[in-house]
Design an enzyme around this catalytic site. Structure first.
Site, PDB file in Angstrom:
ATOM      1  N   ALA A  73       0.828  -1.199   0.000  1.00  0.00           N
ATOM      2  CA  ALA A  73       0.000   0.000   0.000  1.00  0.00           C
ATOM      3  C   ALA A  73       0.865   1.254   0.000  1.00  0.00           C
ATOM      4  CB  ALA A  73      -0.943   0.002   1.205  1.00  0.00           C
ATOM      5  N   THR A  74       2.019   1.191   0.650  1.00  0.00           N
ATOM      6  CA  THR A  74       2.905   2.359   0.683  1.00  0.00           C
ATOM      7  C   THR A  74       3.285   2.777  -0.737  1.00  0.00           C
ATOM      8  OG1 THR A  74       3.777   1.723   2.844  1.00  0.00           O
ATOM      9  CG2 THR A  74       5.127   3.225   1.525  1.00  0.00           C
ATOM     10  N   SER A 201      -3.616  -3.424   0.531  1.00  0.00           N
ATOM     11  CA  SER A 201      -2.441  -4.245   0.784  1.00  0.00           C
ATOM     12  C   SER A 201      -2.866  -5.656   1.182  1.00  0.00           C
ATOM     13  CB  SER A 201      -1.621  -3.613   1.913  1.00  0.00           C
ATOM     14  OG  SER A 201      -0.443  -4.351   2.128  1.00  0.00           O
ATOM     15  N   ALA A 202      -2.215  -6.652   0.585  1.00  0.00           N
ATOM     16  CA  ALA A 202      -2.622  -8.044   0.826  1.00  0.00           C
ATOM     17  C   ALA A 202      -2.399  -8.472   2.275  1.00  0.00           C
ATOM     18  CB  ALA A 202      -1.880  -8.976  -0.131  1.00  0.00           C
ATOM     19  N   HIS A 203      -1.318  -7.978   2.896  1.00  0.00           N
ATOM     20  CA  HIS A 203      -0.973  -8.528   4.222  1.00  0.00           C
ATOM     21  C   HIS A 203      -1.871  -8.041   5.352  1.00  0.00           C
ATOM     22  CE1 HIS A 203       1.349  -5.352   6.499  1.00  0.00           C
ATOM     23  NE2 HIS A 203       1.492  -4.837   5.297  1.00  0.00           N
ATOM     24  N   THR A 242       9.042  -6.780 -12.802  1.00  0.00           N
ATOM     25  CA  THR A 242       8.378  -8.067 -12.990  1.00  0.00           C
ATOM     26  C   THR A 242       7.309  -8.259 -11.925  1.00  0.00           C
ATOM     27  OG1 THR A 242      10.408  -8.963 -13.900  1.00  0.00           O
ATOM     28  CG2 THR A 242       8.766 -10.564 -13.160  1.00  0.00           C
ATOM     29  N   CYS A 329       4.220   1.038  12.842  1.00  0.00           N
ATOM     30  CA  CYS A 329       5.295   1.835  12.259  1.00  0.00           C
ATOM     31  C   CYS A 329       5.831   2.850  13.246  1.00  0.00           C
ATOM     32  CB  CYS A 329       4.798   2.564  11.027  1.00  0.00           C
ATOM     33  SG  CYS A 329       3.470   1.715  10.199  1.00  0.00           S
TER      34      CYS A 329
END
Ligand SMILES: *Cc1c(COP(=O)(O)O)cnc(C)c1O
Length: 386
Positions: A73-74, A201-203, A242, A329
């Site tokens: 996401a960042t 974000s996936a996590h 990639t 964070c």
């Protein structure tokens, strides 16, 4: 030794077993580069990426080509904000956001401010909510972007993004929402909500770390973005590099399973969260809730405890309980959380604050144990200071 009770789902989540299973073939067996169109393995990898893109787009009410994969996401937020700023310079150089946004938004705004752009950071109320009329007043003729998060990572506040989207559309300003904490918990339709850019974000939703999603509206209005990574021209030249094939396959699977049982799971978590608060209020003196309980993620609780140093409590309980003081964070530093400061907490109150994030594997027993541990530790600390 037993694992500590994990109540820090706002900082990250474990990869769900079915997500891991979906990802595994793409590490060592179907490892080809999806850009290698000259051979079958490459085409197969490309098909896997295509399916992941279609799945995610469908959940957002978007078109597949409007989904850009990033490293998190960042990066998605950096691309959205810097990308719009750079490509809209002719139209204007003013950008608006809110004081409780994630650092990935706020620090990108600060960077732009140092590079010739003007920014407005709007306040929130003690409840954590943005007053949309203050946003209406802040939008100028030269405003090109408004960023308002869907849900806050520290205090769980759900912002009125439907109203924000409507206003932005009326005033012809791009609307970006950081939906990292909301994605997978509630249905987000980019058309219903008038969202022009959306980051996730996936996590944060039981997918892998290092995989982000950026939705970029392609029609009415078409969002113009200047790429921030230059290279091989992947992702419609908006994000060279990639593509992380296992990662994006995992992100799509994660969103799929999160949304399939979302309503029931959110109800379960809200009940557990309310029980946690109830138990804490019964057993721990001097507790207040940070932010509103009304418009809040069902799995989030943020409290402060009078006269208590939250850092010390967490340290004493570190082998039994995984919680945090603010966001992951900022919890290492000693500066108070900018979110808690924005809702009017003093530095002292901020340092007395604890964040609980509940999730898929949280049980009722864990909730009672967690409350008991906090109560014991607070009693000990208060006896010590008395
Ligand atoms: C975690 C988080 C981010 C950053 O996401 P990464 O994928 O870890 O870069 C941004 N915004 C919010 C609201 C978050 O919770």
């Amino acid at each position: 030794m037993q694992q500590p009770i994990y109540l820090d789902y706002q900082s990250t989540t474990p990869v769900a077993p079915s997500v891991l299973e979906a990802m595994l073939p793409y590490f060592a067996e179907q490892f080809a580069n999806p850009s290698s169109s000259s051979h079958q393995p490459g085409t197969d990898a490309d098909t896997a990426v295509k399916h992941a893109r279609e799945t995610i787009a469908a959940h957002l009410g978007a078109k597949p080509k409007e989904i850009i994969f990033t490293s998190g996401a960042t990066e998605a937020l950096n691309l959205a904000i810097k990308g719009v700023a750079e490509s809209s310079k002719e139209r204007g150089k003013h950008l608006v956001t809110v004081a409780t946004e994630h650092h990935a938004v706020l620090d990108t705004y600060t960077f732009l401010e140092a590079n010739g752009f003007e920014t407005t950071v709007l306040p929130v109320g003690a409840d954590g909510l943005l007053d949309v009329s203050t946003l209406a007043d802040a939008i100028r003729d030269d405003t090109v972007l408004v960023s308002v998060m869907a849900a806050n990572n520290e205090i769980g506040t759900i912002q009125p993004i439907g109203d924000v989207g409507k206003l932005c559309r009326e005033r012809a300003v791009y609307f970006l929402t950081d939906a990292t904490q909301a994605l997978g918990k509630r249905t987000l339709d980019v058309n219903e909500l008038n969202i022009d850019l959306l980051a996730g974000s996936a996590h944060k939703m039981y997918g892998p770390k290092g995989v982000g999603i950026l939705y970029v509206r392609s029609l009415s209005p078409k969002v113009r973005l200047a790429p921030q990574l230059h290279g091989g021209g992947q992702e419609r030249s908006l994000r060279s590099g990639t593509v992380n094939v296992p990662g994006v396959v995992g992100a799509a699977k994660a969103l799929d399973i999160a949304l399939s049982g979302a309503r029931e799971e959110q109800r379960r978590l809200a009940a557990l969260r309310d029980r946690l608060l109830e138990r804490l209020l019964e057993t721990v003196p001097g507790i207040s809730v940070n932010g509103t309980m009304e418009s809040r993620l069902p799995n989030n609780l943020s409290i402060r405890i009078d006269q208590i140093d939250a850092q010390a409590v967490m340290l004493s309980l570190r082998n039994q309980l995984a919680v945090s003081s603010g966001s992951a964070c900022s919890s290492a530093g000693t500066t108070p959380s900018h979110v808690l400061t924005a809702i009017g907490l003093t530095e002292r109150q901020s340092h007395s604050s604890l964040r609980f994030g509940l999730g898929r594997f949280t049980t009722e027993e864990e909730i009672y144990t967690a409350a008991k541990l906090i109560a014991q530790e607070v009693t000990r600390a208060l006896a010590f200071t008395a």
